[in-house]
Each structure stands twice: as C-alpha cells, then as structure tokens.
Design an enzyme around this catalytic site. Structure first.
Site, short mmCIF file in Angstrom:
data_model
loop_
_atom_site.label_atom_id
_atom_site.label_comp_id
_atom_site.label_asym_id
_atom_site.label_seq_id
_atom_site.Cartn_x
_atom_site.Cartn_y
_atom_site.Cartn_z
CE LYS A 259 -8.77 2.50 3.67
NZ LYS A 259 -8.93 3.88 2.99
CG HIS B 43 -1.75 1.10 1.29
ND1 HIS B 43 -3.00 1.23 0.77
CD2 HIS B 43 -1.51 2.49 1.79
CE1 HIS B 43 -3.38 2.61 0.77
NE2 HIS B 43 -2.67 3.25 1.76
CG ASP C 113 -11.68 4.16 5.66
OD1 ASP C 113 -11.30 5.05 6.20
OD2 ASP C 113 -11.54 4.12 4.34
CB SER D 88 -8.25 5.65 7.31
OG SER D 88 -8.76 5.75 6.01
NE ARG E 184 -9.85 11.40 8.53
CZ ARG E 184 -8.91 10.58 8.06
NH1 ARG E 184 -9.22 8.82 7.57
NH2 ARG E 184 -7.86 10.83 7.78
N1 URA Z 1 -5.54 6.86 2.76
C1 URA Z 1 -6.70 6.40 3.30
O1 URA Z 1 -6.93 5.34 3.06
N2 URA Z 1 -6.88 6.93 4.54
C2 URA Z 1 -6.62 8.30 4.90
O2 URA Z 1 -6.87 8.63 5.94
C3 URA Z 1 -5.47 8.87 4.22
C4 URA Z 1 -5.04 8.06 3.04
#
Ligand code: URA
Ligand code: CA
Length: 441
Positions: free
Chosen positions: A187, A82, A161, A183, A168
């Site tokens: 995931k 990621h 999320d 966050s 947010r």
């Molecule tokens: N990427 C994400 O998935 N969440 C965030 O809060 C910031 C970047």
C-alpha cells in the site's frame, strides 16, 4: 500452472517462484483462484514463512494489482509515515504538519481504526466538514500548495490487499510477518512517496507483542523498501501503555493540537516518539543532516506555531471548520464525563493498552465491525501515566460519554487494565531501536 501445486510447494516449505506468486495474486482478482485456495496458501505461509525474495515478489504483485499514484510532478522528496497501529497513537496528526512546517513534503494515505486501535481518518473526521475522500488530483494539489495532505486510501489502490486482508481476518492468518509486511508495504509503495518512516509498535497493545517479532517485521519492511527503491527507516516503539493521554477521536485531535501549540513538554512520551519520527522524516528527505539539526528545526516549528498552522491549513483544504482547531474544546462536547478513581494508593505499573483501546471502542470511539458508526466526541482521557504516583480515590482516567449503556463495563475494564503497585516500576524504553537500510541485506 495449477494452484494446488503452488499451495503444496509452500506446505512442503519450498520457495514459491515469482511467477507462482503473481499467478495467485492476479488469479484471486480475476476469479481464477478461489478465496479458499488463497486462504490455504496464506495459512501455509503462516506456518512455513517466506524468504525475503518471496516477500518482495508478493509485495510487488500486490502493488501491481491496482493503480499506483505518481507524485513525480510535485517538487521535492515526498515522505510518508506509517504506524502498525496503537492506542492513543496520535503521532500522524502531530508529525505530518510539523515536518511540512520544516520544509518537508508529506503525502500520506491513511486508514481507519479497527477494534482497539485508532485510525487517523476517523480522528480527522472529528472536525465537521472534513472530507477524507479526495481525488488524487486534489490530493496532489493540496500537497503542492501547503506541503502536507492526509487522505483516505483510494479504493483503486492495492485491491489484492483488500481481498487478502478480508480473508486473513476470518481465517487466522493475520499474524504472519511476511503477510503483514507485504500488506503494509504494497500500500505504501502504491501511494507513491519517495521515502517512508515506519513506526513498528511492540507490546500489549500492538500487533507485534514481542520485541523480537517487532524487529523481524521492521527489518522485513525496510528490506522491501530498499529493494523497491524507497528510502525506508523503521523505529521500534513501545505500546505497553497508551502513547498519549487521550484515546478517542476528538480527544486525540485535541491532544495533537495541544502538542502543536507547544503546551505538552518535550519529554512527554507522545512528544518523544513524534519528534523521533519527524526527525527521521526530515533526514531521509535530505532536509536535515542528523537528529540534532532536525530536532532544532522541529522545536522551532513548535515554538513559532508554524506546525499548528499547517494542521489548520490542511483541515481547511479538506473542507473542515477551522474553529475546531482554534477552540479544540468543541471537539469533545459530550453529555457526561465520569471519573474513574484509583482503588488504592501506589504507583501506576503495568497498563494494558489494548483493554483501554477496547474500552474507548465500547464508548463509541471505535468499530467492532467495519460498518459501526463512530461518535467523534467520546473516549477516555488518562489522568495518570505509567510510573505516576496515585492516591486512593484520585482519578486515574476520565470517560467522555454520550451513550451510558457500557459505562460500568468500561470502568471495570480500566480498573483491571491499570495495575497499581506499591513500588515505583522500572522505566521502560519508548524507542527500542531504529532500523535503516544499513541494517538489512
Ligand atoms: N496493517 C496492515 O495494513 N496490514 C496488516 O496485515 C497488518 C496491519
Ligand atoms: Ca496485475
């Protein structure tokens, strides 16, 4: 339990209990907690932060808010990768097939680009026919058969999320390290891999502009991974320049194909970061003992064409026309190309990569709002990189354009974003640090 008391505790800088955190996350989805209450709590977190324990509990509550993928019936160590988001960051399309070519099992759910940063799904979709919305069963079957698959994240995963991120985005609470870490990691944990290699970007084109913040985010995420039983490593890499030369979906996929074809030298920044990520994926997978043996395997997969073949197989499995892999020029057919000449002679100094990402977006390569439609062929191809010598009038970049309405605006963005200095600038490191489980509590 009263929501307002939980918010008050956070405002006072007290620790929230696990029960309180679960109450808020589950309540947001059930309707018991209002959007404005969740937003107020997240604003309190932005100011007061969270302890590691709170961050771990928030991550677990978010992971548990929806489905989780069970990859247990796929043999081998399933590894994911990621990036916190960058410009010209094509690494997934290079690293995922390359690791699979070395025997790794890469199961990755990816996202779309937003604003100035690109997204792997959009890049994959520049190949006609590709469908990134596959069922979990199809996803697993592809991983089992060819060792790699990248698809879009299922909408049943981590609904908390989605709700929290949307809040947010409009309440000034994106920039909070515990909220970003939970966050991302919720995931990743929900998508079921056994291990995760994180690329935490730092610099003018990144979420984390300073190295100190990037290091804290990296450590926070590695600690969450460790507590969740996921082998996790984070590389902190530079985003004070676009990573590759291409910014735009088809352009970036073409660059990934060139990388996998072995055309791009190994000391190129895109190759260096890609290889470092891939090395760590092979190491946490238990396939390579160390960076040196991993590097040998990866270079072999580049030379043999096995990595490119994996990309081809993946595109084919997702329904895409592989002619576009065999002849990547097809990916970037635009009505016009326009060169942006250097305004003076000198050396390429600072590059504001965020502006370049915005420029590509204005040409149609990205979205200003989530509903915008992307043109896969358009974007910016840099002709010069950080530190290069340039003569007045020589092209520093080339625009691939279909809709000319933003052309002059993008040219002046690039002229401002690429600073030309009289003296050669100092080297800036590409990889600042590697954080693994031994570096965190
Ligand atoms: N990427 C994400 O998935 N969440 C965030 O809060 C910031 C970047
Ligand atoms: Ca739940």
């Amino acid at each position: 339990m009263r929501t307002v008391d939980i918010i008050e505790n956070k405002v006072k800088g007290l620790e929230n209990t696990r029960e309180e955190i679960e109450f808020l996350v589950n309540g947001l989805l059930s309707g018991e907690v209002e959007d404005y209450q969740m937003s107020a709590w997240m604003m309190a977190i932005r100011f007061k932060g969270m302890t590691d324990r709170e961050t771990a509990d928030l991550t677990a509550a978010m992971t548990g808010s929806g489905d989780t993928v069970d990859l247990g019936d796929i043999p081998g160590f399933k590894v994911d990768k990621h990036s916190t988001g960058g410009v010209g960051d094509t690494t997934t399309l290079i690293v995922a097939p390359l690791v699979a070519a070395c025997g790794g099992v890469v199961a990755k759910m990816s996202g779309r680009g937003l604003a100035h940063s690109g997204g792997t799904l959009d890049k994959l979709e520049s190949v006609p026919g590709v469908n990134i919305e596959q069922s979990i069963d199809t996803f697993k079957a592809i991983v089992k058969r060819i060792g790699v698959c990248v698809i879009g994240q299922s909408s049943d995963l981590d609904p908390a999320d989605k709700r929290m991120y949307a809040l947010r985005d409009v309440t000034g609470t994106v920039q909070s390290i515990p909220l970003i870490a939970s966050s991302i990691m919720s995931k990743k944990i929900a998508s079921g891999a056994d291990g995760i290699v994180l690329d935490v970007k730092t610099g003018n084109g990144a979420f984390m502009e300073t190295l100190d913040d990037a290091r804290i985010l990296a450590k926070t995420m590695v600690a969450i991974g460790k507590h969740s039983g996921k082998r996790t490593v984070a590389l902190i890499t530079d985003m004070n320049r676009p990573l590759g030369m291409a910014i735009g979906n088809g352009l970036e996929l073409k660059e990934a194909i060139e990388a996998l074809s072995g055309i791009i030298p190994l000391d190129d920044p895109l190759m260096q970061v890609s290889l470092a990520l891939a090395e760590n994926m092979l190491i946490i997978s238990g396939i390579a003992q160390n960076e040196l043996t991993a590097r040998d395997m990866l270079v072999q997969a580049l030379k043999s064409g096995d990595g490119l073949n994996k990309l081809r197989q993946m595109i084919e499995s997702l329904g895409g026309y592989t002619d576009y892999i065999d002849d990547p020029e097809l990916l970037i057919k635009t009505e016009t190309t326009v060169c942006v000449p250097a305004l003076k002679s000198g050396y390429i100094g600072a590059i504001d990569s965020k502006s370049l990402g915005l420029g590509a977006m204005l040409l149609g390569a990205g979205r200003e709002v989530a509903s915008d439609v992307i043109d896969p062929s358009v974007g910016i191809l840099m002709h010069k990189r950080y530190g290069d010598r340039v003569n007045k009038g020589e092209p520093i970049a080339e625009l691939f354009i279909n809709d000319r309405s933003n052309e002059s605006r993008v040219i002046s963005l690039i002229e401002q974003a690429v600073v030309i200095l009289d003296k050669k600038p100092e080297n800036i490191p590409l990889i600042y640090d590697i954080i693994n489980e031994d570096n965190v509590i």
